[in-house]
Motif scaffolding. Structure first.
Motif, mmCIF file in Angstrom:
data_model
loop_
_atom_site.group_PDB
_atom_site.id
_atom_site.type_symbol
_atom_site.label_atom_id
_atom_site.label_comp_id
_atom_site.label_asym_id
_atom_site.label_seq_id
_atom_site.Cartn_x
_atom_site.Cartn_y
_atom_site.Cartn_z
ATOM 1 N N HIS A 152 -4.102 -2.518 -2.231
ATOM 2 C CA HIS A 152 -4.232 -0.793 -2.435
ATOM 3 C C HIS A 152 -4.532 -0.360 -1.108
ATOM 4 N N VAL A 153 -3.319 0.389 -0.579
ATOM 5 C CA VAL A 153 -3.167 0.842 0.786
ATOM 6 C C VAL A 153 -3.417 2.476 0.531
ATOM 7 N N GLU A 154 -4.236 3.045 1.371
ATOM 8 C CA GLU A 154 -4.399 4.674 1.189
ATOM 9 C C GLU A 154 -3.833 4.932 2.721
ATOM 10 N N VAL A 155 -2.932 6.041 2.825
ATOM 11 C CA VAL A 155 -2.622 6.477 3.924
ATOM 12 C C VAL A 155 -2.765 8.097 3.988
ATOM 13 N N GLU A 156 -3.274 8.508 5.024
ATOM 14 C CA GLU A 156 -3.319 10.143 5.400
ATOM 15 C C GLU A 156 -2.817 10.155 6.442
ATOM 16 N N ASP A 157 -2.241 11.551 6.449
ATOM 17 C CA ASP A 157 -1.227 12.078 7.689
ATOM 18 C C ASP A 157 -0.834 11.008 8.457
ATOM 19 N N GLY A 158 0.060 10.082 7.811
ATOM 20 C CA GLY A 158 1.042 9.008 8.442
ATOM 21 C C GLY A 158 0.022 7.698 8.901
ATOM 22 N N LEU A 159 -1.493 7.699 8.761
ATOM 23 C CA LEU A 159 -2.191 6.510 9.368
ATOM 24 C C LEU A 159 -2.724 5.998 7.945
ATOM 25 N N VAL A 160 -2.822 4.667 8.136
ATOM 26 C CA VAL A 160 -3.658 3.840 7.078
ATOM 27 C C VAL A 160 -5.075 4.122 7.211
ATOM 28 N N THR A 161 -5.764 4.430 6.134
ATOM 29 C CA THR A 161 -7.296 4.830 6.450
ATOM 30 C C THR A 161 -8.134 3.905 5.764
ATOM 31 N N CYS A 162 -7.453 3.191 4.649
ATOM 32 C CA CYS A 162 -8.341 1.988 3.816
ATOM 33 C C CYS A 162 -7.123 1.116 3.241
ATOM 34 N N VAL A 163 -7.662 0.087 3.323
ATOM 35 C CA VAL A 163 -6.912 -1.327 2.683
ATOM 36 C C VAL A 163 -8.116 -2.052 1.670
ATOM 37 N N THR A 164 -7.520 -1.847 0.436
ATOM 38 C CA THR A 164 -8.530 -2.665 -0.449
ATOM 39 C C THR A 164 -7.954 -3.898 -0.970
ATOM 40 N N ILE A 165 -8.441 -5.068 -0.723
ATOM 41 C CA ILE A 165 -7.701 -6.262 -1.422
ATOM 42 C C ILE A 165 -8.427 -6.603 -2.583
ATOM 43 N N ILE A 166 -7.670 -6.798 -3.733
ATOM 44 C CA ILE A 166 -7.859 -6.947 -5.059
ATOM 45 C C ILE A 166 -7.988 -8.609 -5.364
ATOM 46 N N ASP A 167 -9.142 -8.829 -5.092
ATOM 47 C CA ASP A 167 -9.062 -10.367 -5.149
ATOM 48 C C ASP A 167 -9.830 -11.023 -6.253
ATOM 49 N N GLU A 168 -9.240 -10.651 -7.465
ATOM 50 C CA GLU A 168 -9.610 -11.222 -8.777
ATOM 51 C C GLU A 168 -8.253 -11.545 -9.745
ATOM 52 N N THR A 169 -7.148 -11.962 -8.934
ATOM 53 C CA THR A 169 -6.036 -12.251 -9.631
ATOM 54 C C THR A 169 -6.092 -13.896 -9.618
ATOM 55 N N PRO A 170 -5.603 -14.531 -10.626
ATOM 56 C CA PRO A 170 -5.463 -16.013 -10.395
ATOM 57 C C PRO A 170 -4.462 -16.365 -9.310
ATOM 58 N N VAL A 171 -4.755 -17.615 -8.758
ATOM 59 C CA VAL A 171 -3.969 -18.230 -7.728
ATOM 60 C C VAL A 171 -2.637 -18.621 -8.410
ATOM 61 N N ARG A 172 -1.581 -17.757 -7.654
ATOM 62 C CA ARG A 172 -0.390 -18.283 -8.256
ATOM 63 C C ARG A 172 0.505 -18.555 -6.983
ATOM 64 N N ASP A 173 1.124 -19.805 -7.061
ATOM 65 C CA ASP A 173 2.163 -20.371 -5.837
ATOM 66 C C ASP A 173 1.680 -20.330 -4.431
ATOM 67 N N PRO A 174 0.321 -21.059 -4.627
ATOM 68 C CA PRO A 174 -0.482 -21.284 -3.055
ATOM 69 C C PRO A 174 0.610 -21.907 -2.058
ATOM 70 N N ALA A 175 0.332 -21.683 -0.815
ATOM 71 C CA ALA A 175 1.212 -22.384 0.136
ATOM 72 C C ALA A 175 0.095 -22.774 1.159
ATOM 73 N N ILE A 176 0.066 -24.464 1.529
ATOM 74 C CA ILE A 176 -0.631 -25.068 2.078
ATOM 75 C C ILE A 176 -0.501 -24.634 3.672
ATOM 76 N N VAL A 177 -1.773 -24.225 4.404
ATOM 77 C CA VAL A 177 -1.741 -23.797 5.462
ATOM 78 C C VAL A 177 -2.424 -25.011 6.642
ATOM 79 N N GLU A 178 -3.256 -25.438 5.925
ATOM 80 C CA GLU A 178 -3.969 -26.733 6.910
ATOM 81 C C GLU A 178 -4.587 -27.511 5.973
ATOM 82 N N GLY A 179 -4.510 -28.797 6.183
ATOM 83 C CA GLY A 179 -5.387 -29.836 5.499
ATOM 84 C C GLY A 179 -4.069 -30.992 4.810
ATOM 85 N N ASP A 180 -4.753 -31.565 3.882
ATOM 86 C CA ASP A 180 -3.988 -32.609 3.210
ATOM 87 C C ASP A 180 -3.334 -32.025 2.124
#
Length: 73
Positions: A21-49
């Motif tokens: 969720h991104v809030e914009v005021e007067d053309g500037l991003v003022t707040c970003v909320t990451i909603i981290d309660e959703t199930p993991v879908r289509d994960p992509a490996i970045v590092e590791g086996d």
């Protein structure tokens, strides 16, 4: 020269899309909320086996309620 990213036994880093969720005021991003309660879908490996990806996803997506993360005011 030592490897700046040595392999860590059992360490798996992956990424996946989550709602943001991104809030914009007067053309500037003022707040970003990451909603981290959703199930993991289509994960992509970045590092590791890649063989450990399924168990890493299962460990991180075990049904516990995660908070949302908020940046800004």
């Amino acid at each position: 020269m030592p490897d700046p990213h040595p392999a860590h036994a059992g360490r798996v880093v992956f990424q996946y899309l989550v709602p943001v969720h991104v809030e914009v005021e007067d053309g500037l991003v003022t707040c970003v909320t990451i909603i981290d309660e959703t199930p993991v879908r289509d994960p992509a490996i970045v590092e590791g086996d890649p063989a450990d990806l399924a168990s890493a996803v299962a460990a991180s997506d075990d049904g516990q309620s995660w908070p949302s993360w908020r940046f800004g005011y």
